[in-house]
Design a protein around this motif. Sequence first.
Motif, PDB file in Angstrom:
ATOM      1  N   LYS A 142      -3.753  52.322   3.000  1.00 53.45           N
ATOM      2  CA  LYS A 142      -3.640  53.186   4.180  1.00 53.45           C
ATOM      3  C   LYS A 142      -3.526  54.644   3.766  1.00 53.45           C
ATOM      4  O   LYS A 142      -4.155  55.532   4.359  1.00 53.45           O
ATOM      5  N   ALA A 143      -2.734  54.915   2.733  1.00 51.27           N
ATOM      6  CA  ALA A 143      -2.559  56.288   2.269  1.00 51.27           C
ATOM      7  C   ALA A 143      -3.875  56.873   1.767  1.00 51.27           C
ATOM      8  O   ALA A 143      -4.218  58.021   2.074  1.00 51.27           O
ATOM      9  N   GLN A 145      -6.907  55.943   2.586  1.00 49.06           N
ATOM     10  CA  GLN A 145      -7.838  56.103   3.705  1.00 49.06           C
ATOM     11  C   GLN A 145      -7.616  57.443   4.417  1.00 49.06           C
ATOM     12  O   GLN A 145      -8.550  58.001   5.001  1.00 49.06           O
ATOM     13  N   GLN A 146      -6.395  57.945   4.336  1.00 49.94           N
ATOM     14  CA  GLN A 146      -6.054  59.198   5.010  1.00 49.94           C
ATOM     15  C   GLN A 146      -6.059  60.400   4.057  1.00 49.94           C
ATOM     16  O   GLN A 146      -5.772  61.512   4.471  1.00 49.94           O
ATOM     17  N   PRO A 148      -7.126  63.548   2.131  1.00 47.71           N
ATOM     18  CA  PRO A 148      -8.158  64.573   2.296  1.00 47.71           C
ATOM     19  C   PRO A 148      -8.885  64.826   0.981  1.00 47.71           C
ATOM     20  O   PRO A 148      -8.414  64.432  -0.096  1.00 47.71           O
ATOM     21  N   PRO A 254      -2.069  60.301  -2.482  1.00 44.30           N
ATOM     22  CA  PRO A 254      -2.780  61.002  -1.408  1.00 44.30           C
ATOM     23  C   PRO A 254      -1.972  62.144  -0.793  1.00 44.30           C
ATOM     24  O   PRO A 254      -2.525  63.212  -0.509  1.00 44.30           O
ATOM     25  N   GLY A 258      -3.062  66.065  -0.865  1.00 43.66           N
ATOM     26  CA  GLY A 258      -3.123  66.872   0.356  1.00 43.66           C
ATOM     27  C   GLY A 258      -2.364  68.179   0.206  1.00 43.66           C
ATOM     28  O   GLY A 258      -2.848  69.251   0.599  1.00 43.66           O
TER      29      GLY A 258
END
Length: 265
Positions: A142-143, A145-146, A148, A254, A258
């Motif tokens: 999940k991390a 997938q998000q 940047p 992630p 970011g």
Amino acid sequence: MPNSLLTVSDQMGREMQVHPHPKRIVSLVPSQTELLYDLGLDAEVLGITKFCIHPDQWFRTKTRIGGTKDVNIELIKSLEPDLIIANKEENEKEQIEALRQFAPVWVSDIVNYSEAFTMIRSVAQITGRVAHGQQLLAKIEKAFQQMPSHPLHPSAAYLIWKDPYMTVGSDTFIHNILSLAGFQNCFAATLRYPAITVADLQEKAPEYLFLSSEPYPFKMKHIKALQADLPHTKIHLVNGEMFSWYGSRMQFTPGYIGELLQSIV
């Protein structure tokens, strides 16, 4: 009746038999030591290396069996391990073979995100922590997938060592994380961790140069020295654990990427 042995294969393709719930584990890899902790293990882990700094309570209390490249084989043998977890890159082949004489040694081989996922799933299986592993993998997936990435895909170089300077080739986990973060590795045509010179960096003229906190602890003074030779390159210190630790620390990568992008773009 005693539990029957579980037949498994490591990431080198080597088959071995292990107890379904090992109780005397030795870890030779810092990122995988932290993974064992995040899988809910504690008393089952007896020995770790002097570089296994996470979690801190293990670093302070577990038996230290040497470094990743110079493990104390006799000390490990005295712990009577029923499972040793190692890595092809971080540990020495000769020592792994010596350890195999008295215990099963599961060896990981990781150069990208997918292989890290496979490792986590496998370690969770062989330690009897499948449910913990599934939860951790879901969190990491999940991390990522998000996560940047840099919108302009600029060129970048990443240094892990000084005297000589050493960078990362395309068959490394660090390269894969750089790519996922949107950077084009200037030294993607190389393999492993080649030694380079300032002249090589000047020739490549990367838009960004990242100086890792490990294994060499780059500091601000190194930025100043390199900036004189690379006046048009943006040079930044980065947390090496976030780029190179392929275990449970990946859940934080992630978020770190970011924050890094926000500070440099």
